[in-house]
Design a protein around this motif. Structure first.
Motif, PDB file in Angstrom:
ATOM      1  N   ALA A   1       4.966  10.527  -6.233  1.00 12.76           N
ATOM      2  CA  ALA A   1       6.105  10.910  -7.069  1.00 12.76           C
ATOM      3  C   ALA A   1       5.642  11.369  -8.449  1.00 12.76           C
ATOM      4  CB  ALA A   1       7.071   9.737  -7.191  1.00 12.76           C
ATOM      5  N   ASP A   2       4.666  10.673  -9.013  1.00 12.94           N
ATOM      6  CA  ASP A   2       4.149  11.076 -10.325  1.00 12.94           C
ATOM      7  C   ASP A   2       3.492  12.450 -10.258  1.00 12.94           C
ATOM      8  OD1 ASP A   2       5.022   8.688 -11.393  1.00 12.94           O
ATOM      9  OD2 ASP A   2       3.081   7.686 -11.219  1.00 12.94           O
TER      10      ASP A   2
ATOM     11  N   SER B   1      11.243  -0.952  -3.958  1.00 14.80           N
ATOM     12  CA  SER B   1      11.852   0.135  -3.190  1.00 14.80           C
ATOM     13  C   SER B   1      13.083   0.689  -3.897  1.00 14.80           C
ATOM     14  CB  SER B   1      12.219  -0.345  -1.785  1.00 14.80           C
ATOM     15  OG  SER B   1      13.235  -1.324  -1.826  1.00 14.80           O
ATOM     16  N   ASP B   2      13.862  -0.191  -4.534  1.00 13.41           N
ATOM     17  CA  ASP B   2      15.040   0.279  -5.281  1.00 13.41           C
ATOM     18  C   ASP B   2      14.628   1.195  -6.430  1.00 13.41           C
ATOM     19  OD1 ASP B   2      16.719  -1.117  -3.623  1.00 13.41           O
ATOM     20  OD2 ASP B   2      16.944  -2.840  -4.968  1.00 13.41           O
ATOM     21  N   ARG B   3      13.534   0.830  -7.118  1.00 19.45           N
ATOM     22  CA  ARG B   3      13.071   1.682  -8.222  1.00 19.45           C
ATOM     23  C   ARG B   3      12.586   3.038  -7.712  1.00 19.45           C
ATOM     24  NH1 ARG B   3      11.232  -3.308 -10.458  1.00 19.45           N
ATOM     25  NH2 ARG B   3       9.224  -3.099  -9.387  1.00 19.45           N
ATOM     26  N   ILE B   4      11.846   3.025  -6.608  1.00 14.69           N
ATOM     27  CA  ILE B   4      11.327   4.283  -6.071  1.00 14.69           C
ATOM     28  C   ILE B   4      12.479   5.166  -5.588  1.00 14.69           C
ATOM     29  CG2 ILE B   4       9.916   5.305  -4.246  1.00 14.69           C
ATOM     30  CD1 ILE B   4       8.148   2.788  -4.393  1.00 14.69           C
ATOM     31  N   LEU B   5      13.415   4.581  -4.839  1.00 17.31           N
ATOM     32  CA  LEU B   5      14.560   5.356  -4.348  1.00 17.31           C
ATOM     33  C   LEU B   5      15.437   5.826  -5.501  1.00 17.31           C
ATOM     34  CD1 LEU B   5      15.490   3.187  -1.232  1.00 17.31           C
ATOM     35  CD2 LEU B   5      14.444   5.454  -1.225  1.00 17.31           C
ATOM     36  N   GLY B   6      15.545   4.999  -6.540  1.00 12.28           N
ATOM     37  CA  GLY B   6      16.287   5.421  -7.721  1.00 12.28           C
ATOM     38  C   GLY B   6      15.651   6.635  -8.368  1.00 12.28           C
ATOM     39  N   GLY B   7      14.320   6.704  -8.345  1.00 17.66           N
ATOM     40  CA  GLY B   7      13.632   7.885  -8.871  1.00 17.66           C
ATOM     41  C   GLY B   7      13.937   9.121  -8.051  1.00 17.66           C
ATOM     42  N   TYR B   8      14.001   8.971  -6.705  1.00 15.23           N
ATOM     43  CA  TYR B   8      14.356  10.107  -5.864  1.00 15.23           C
ATOM     44  C   TYR B   8      15.776  10.586  -6.163  1.00 15.23           C
ATOM     45  CZ  TYR B   8      10.302   8.639  -3.083  1.00 15.23           C
ATOM     46  OH  TYR B   8       9.046   8.278  -2.663  1.00 15.23           O
ATOM     47  N   GLU B   9      16.689   9.645  -6.336  1.00 17.46           N
ATOM     48  CA  GLU B   9      18.074  10.012  -6.613  1.00 17.46           C
ATOM     49  C   GLU B   9      18.199  10.690  -7.975  1.00 17.46           C
ATOM     50  OE1 GLU B   9      20.119   6.342  -6.221  1.00 17.46           O
ATOM     51  OE2 GLU B   9      20.033   6.325  -4.020  1.00 17.46           O
ATOM     52  N   ALA B  10      17.461  10.188  -8.964  1.00 13.35           N
ATOM     53  CA  ALA B  10      17.491  10.820 -10.288  1.00 13.35           C
ATOM     54  C   ALA B  10      16.931  12.240 -10.224  1.00 13.35           C
ATOM     55  CB  ALA B  10      16.694   9.981 -11.284  1.00 13.35           C
TER      56      ALA B  10
ATOM     57  N   PRO C   1       6.522  19.079   4.108  1.00 11.48           N
ATOM     58  CA  PRO C   1       5.647  18.421   3.117  1.00 11.48           C
ATOM     59  C   PRO C   1       5.266  17.015   3.552  1.00 11.48           C
ATOM     60  CG  PRO C   1       7.920  18.423   2.365  1.00 11.48           C
ATOM     61  CD  PRO C   1       7.899  19.241   3.627  1.00 11.48           C
ATOM     62  N   ASN C   2       4.264  16.466   2.894  1.00  5.07           N
ATOM     63  CA  ASN C   2       3.759  15.139   3.228  1.00  5.07           C
ATOM     64  C   ASN C   2       4.439  14.027   2.443  1.00  5.07           C
ATOM     65  OD1 ASN C   2       1.841  16.176   5.064  1.00  5.07           O
ATOM     66  ND2 ASN C   2       0.440  16.647   3.380  1.00  5.07           N
ATOM     67  N   GLY C   3       4.686  14.254   1.160  1.00  2.36           N
ATOM     68  CA  GLY C   3       5.224  13.206   0.308  1.00  2.36           C
ATOM     69  C   GLY C   3       6.734  13.128   0.357  1.00  2.36           C
ATOM     70  N   ALA C   4       7.267  11.967  -0.009  1.00  5.22           N
ATOM     71  CA  ALA C   4       8.715  11.754   0.011  1.00  5.22           C
ATOM     72  C   ALA C   4       9.414  12.605  -1.038  1.00  5.22           C
ATOM     73  CB  ALA C   4       9.020  10.278  -0.210  1.00  5.22           C
TER      74      ALA C   4
ATOM     75  N   ILE D   1       0.832  -1.206   0.000  1.00  6.77           N
ATOM     76  CA  ILE D   1       0.000   0.000   0.000  1.00  6.77           C
ATOM     77  C   ILE D   1       0.868   1.258   0.000  1.00  6.77           C
ATOM     78  CG2 ILE D   1      -1.681   1.322   1.333  1.00  6.77           C
ATOM     79  CD1 ILE D   1      -2.823  -1.359   2.302  1.00  6.77           C
ATOM     80  N   SER D   2       1.900   1.290   0.851  1.00  6.50           N
ATOM     81  CA  SER D   2       2.736   2.486   0.957  1.00  6.50           C
ATOM     82  C   SER D   2       3.545   2.727  -0.314  1.00  6.50           C
ATOM     83  CB  SER D   2       3.673   2.365   2.164  1.00  6.50           C
ATOM     84  OG  SER D   2       4.588   1.298   1.992  1.00  6.50           O
ATOM     85  N   TYR D   3       3.996   1.652  -0.970  1.00  3.31           N
ATOM     86  CA  TYR D   3       4.760   1.833  -2.210  1.00  3.31           C
ATOM     87  C   TYR D   3       3.875   2.368  -3.326  1.00  3.31           C
ATOM     88  CZ  TYR D   3       8.738  -0.704  -0.204  1.00  3.31           C
ATOM     89  OH  TYR D   3       9.809  -1.088   0.567  1.00  3.31           O
ATOM     90  N   ARG D   4       2.648   1.899  -3.392  1.00  6.90           N
ATOM     91  CA  ARG D   4       1.727   2.438  -4.396  1.00  6.90           C
ATOM     92  C   ARG D   4       1.468   3.917  -4.152  1.00  6.90           C
ATOM     93  NH1 ARG D   4      -2.858  -2.392  -4.778  1.00  6.90           N
ATOM     94  NH2 ARG D   4      -1.530  -3.925  -5.874  1.00  6.90           N
TER      95      ARG D   4
END
Length: 231
Positions: free
Chosen positions: A59-60, A207-216, A83-86, A50-53
């Motif tokens: 992020a989008d 999680s790796d994909r999501i964190l990779g998006g933050y790093e990008a 802010p609320n979102g990562a 749920i949290s990853y979705r």
């Protein structure tokens, strides 16, 4: 095998509750531990899914706002310092350091770019810690639950052989209940381990994909700020 033995074997209750009730206290403890680990694993799996979705949706939405052409200062004022979102937190960390790097005369304090990068790296590290929390439990359950179940099986079989020796009887009525109780522990171990391993791999990749998006995003944002620094 005589008719009396078959009739006696058919009267034995082999339901899971009956097998649990007949098991020794050691095997019962093993079964309870495995059942608890399985329930806790599924709780983590559901919560992380749920949290990853939600993180991907946030992020989008933030990417759409960031690349909409709106001035970054106005976007930061809309988001606020908490802010609320990562994605917003990573952005806010960079923007707060950007504003702190300006002196009263409007000039930048030297070394602003490295400080902004470090601020966003710290924010990403905090998000990574929160996002991957609980995954280590899944990995532990996936790697140890089969062996815990095997321990319960070995202990149960040992008890079954002791019962055979005590009764001096190797009939199905004596052997079958003990073996079934012992094997139930292994089944519960696999029941806990298999979903834990499968979802650990899936959730780790997510999680790796999501964190990779933050790093990008942090790299892109740092590049934008560096252009303003150079200008």
């Amino acid at each position: 095998m005589d008719t009396q033995t078959l009739a006696a074997a058919q009267e034995i209750d082999f339901s899971m509750l009956a097998l649990f009730a007949r098991a020794t206290i050691t095997v019962k403890i093993v079964m309870i531990m495995l059942i608890a680990a399985s329930f806790w694993s599924w709780a983590i799996i559901i919560q992380k899914t749920i949290s990853y979705r939600a993180a991907r949706r946030e992020a989008d939405a933030f990417d759409a706002a960031f690349w909409s052409g709106e001035p970054l200062d106005e976007l930061f004022d809309q988001i606020g310092a908490e802010p609320n979102g990562a994605s917003e937190r990573v952005f806010a960390a960079g923007m707060m350091e950007w504003r702190r790097s300006h002196r009263q005369d409007g000039k930048l304090i030297p070394g602003a770019a490295p400080r902004i990068d470090r601020s966003m790296d710290v924010a990403i590290a905090k998000e990574s810690e929160a996002m991957t929390g609980g995954l280590s439990f899944l990995a532990t359950v996936g790697s140890t639950a089969p062996f815990v179940g095997l321990f319960g099986t070995v202990w149960g079989i040992m008890h079954a052989f002791e019962e055979i020796a005590r009764q001096q009887n190797t009939s199905l009525v004596v052997v079958a209940p003990g073996i079934a109780e012992a094997l139930l522990a292994t089944a519960l171990g696999l029941l806990a381990a298999i979903p834990a391993v499968v979802f650990y791999n899936k959730l780790s990749a997510d999680s790796d994909r999501i964190l990779g998006g933050y790093e990008a995003f942090a790299d892109e944002f740092s590049t934008i700020l560096s252009r303003q620094l150079d200008s």
